[in-house]
Design an enzyme around this catalytic site. Sequence first.
Site, PDB file in Angstrom:
ATOM      1  N   GLU A  58      13.901 -14.568  -0.580  1.00 60.77           N
ATOM      2  CA  GLU A  58      14.023 -15.661   0.379  1.00 60.77           C
ATOM      3  C   GLU A  58      12.946 -16.725   0.173  1.00 60.77           C
ATOM      4  O   GLU A  58      13.068 -17.839   0.689  1.00 60.77           O
ATOM      5  CB  GLU A  58      13.922 -15.135   1.815  1.00 60.77           C
ATOM      6  CG  GLU A  58      15.034 -14.174   2.216  1.00 60.77           C
ATOM      7  CD  GLU A  58      14.787 -13.593   3.609  1.00 60.77           C
ATOM      8  OE1 GLU A  58      13.993 -14.182   4.371  1.00 60.77           O
ATOM      9  OE2 GLU A  58      15.389 -12.540   3.926  1.00 60.77           O
ATOM     10  N   ASP A  84       0.825  -1.204   0.000  1.00 60.53           N
ATOM     11  CA  ASP A  84       0.000   0.000   0.000  1.00 60.53           C
ATOM     12  C   ASP A  84       0.865   1.262   0.000  1.00 60.53           C
ATOM     13  O   ASP A  84       1.906   1.321   0.662  1.00 60.53           O
ATOM     14  CB  ASP A  84      -0.891  -0.015   1.252  1.00 60.53           C
ATOM     15  CG  ASP A  84      -1.829   1.164   1.317  1.00 60.53           C
ATOM     16  OD1 ASP A  84      -2.721   1.254   0.453  1.00 60.53           O
ATOM     17  OD2 ASP A  84      -1.678   2.004   2.233  1.00 60.53           O
TER      18      ASP A  84
END
Length: 569
Positions: free
Chosen positions: A282, A226
């Site tokens: 990751e 956002d």
Amino acid sequence: MNNVAVGFDTPEFRLLQSGQLLSRPGLSTEWWRGAVIYQVYPRSFADGNGDGIGDLPGLLAKLDYIAGLGVDAIWISPFQRSPQEDYGYDVSDYRDVDPLFGTLEDFDRVLARAHQLGLKVLMDQVWSHSSNQHPWFLESRASRHNPRADWYVWADPAADGTAPTNWLSVFGGPAWSWEPRRRQYYLHHFLSSQPAFNLHNPAVVEALLEAGRFWLDRGVDGFRLDAVDWMCHDPELRNNPSVHQAGQPIPAKPFGMQLHQHDLLHPHTLEVIRSIRGLQDEYPGVTTLAEISSQDGAFDRLRRYTGEGMLDMAYTLRFMKGNLSHETVASTLHWMTEHQEGWPCWSFSNHDVERVASRWSPAGEEPGQPRPEFLRLLMALLLSLRGSICIYQGEELGLPEAELRQEDLRDPFGIAFWPDYKGRDGSRTPMPWRQHGPHLGFSEAQPWLPLPETHRALAVEAQAREPGSTLNAWKDFLRFRQNHPALVHGMLEHVGTPTPLVCFRRLLDGEALLCVFNLSAVPQELGRPAGETLEPLWSHAARLEDGFGRIQLGPCGAMICRLSQPSGG
């Protein structure tokens, strides 16, 4: 198929000893390229516990409907713990579900069922600011000397006691509020209850990334980020210049009177994005989707935010807040042709803007009662663009903006600026499921926002029975799109055409598709490209004239053809 409330023995899942759930890595780590993402605003999607507010159990019950549309993923707007002053975009605990929406176990069930249905799950992360009820802010505001004293943006007052800069809040008034405990002001770009993080502080960035790991470890497939443009401010706290000229009318929203040169859009945002990308790396196979504001330079930021080593996708409010004109669409298509790097995500509607059925209209007409043929045109245009696609709940039904009374409003933005701006509630009213059910099937209780009568005939149940409905048109076109990889992954080449026609090619592995759209309610004609033959694949209010290869487009007509060289040519 296993019961989603118990174990997961299928190879689609593996269960950790902690009880956390990870989806099995997908075959493609770039599943998001060209994906269609369905945005769920959970408060208004489906109520599972009968309190008049949508929740995660309600979403779980409707996942089969979403999967049946033919989309690839869902994006769930915020459901983390929050005081709900900005309806979830003011998070007080990044690692928990707000009781209003259910529990962490409810979310795990949604995630598991979505994965069983072949849907990826993205969740909102609000990392530019938090709620003022977040423990980090409560500690930060307590004194100037505590471990989190600089986790938010604090500044001394000016010599006369006023705010340190002239920066303005999007929601009206100064972007600074006084905190007597510290004898300082804190920055908030939106409500005063939404203090801005100091993302120049690496410890804050790492704390947010750790919150992200919590959800990625549960098996989430990505994040929608956002307000990325608001992540970083100018640490020198310089004033914004004015863009308001003497004699010009004063707008209802004074935010537009400044050039937002220092309060947002700071270059350090790119470093924060790189850190988020490090987290993403990751977890192979997860994705990121950035929200970019409508401030000038939006498309250039989209290109930079999604470049090499950055985020995967981004969409901008710039396109949604503009007019659907030939000039706007043609210039956007030209930009897409010239900038193949980066990856856009296109959206015509979401929870922050007026519904597209009411906002846009055929060229030369004023927005009003949406034309079914115009909604088909918008659908085909959106789903034919190069990039990924976001569709907002109810867009597939052709829902118009709800007209609400002032006393019905919940959105603080709309309440503050009524009647010049009626806020965002008109696009957030509950989803109509049944034409004749209590509250149109959304809930047994009085909904948190009223359901407009104009949505009754557009309910899911009613449209599902009608072969020619807007809902079924979306399902059909999504299947068509999946069967033509050039529409999903192909390059885009803009083809110049006179107003009100827009035209482009999608090209992939030797296949060339010509996409033509009539943005007006007046019939139009387009000649075939020289030296090529046209094979119609999909059309709406359009036909290929026999013998001449000219495309005849009726009002709001559209056609997609396969281009090929004539035999012997």
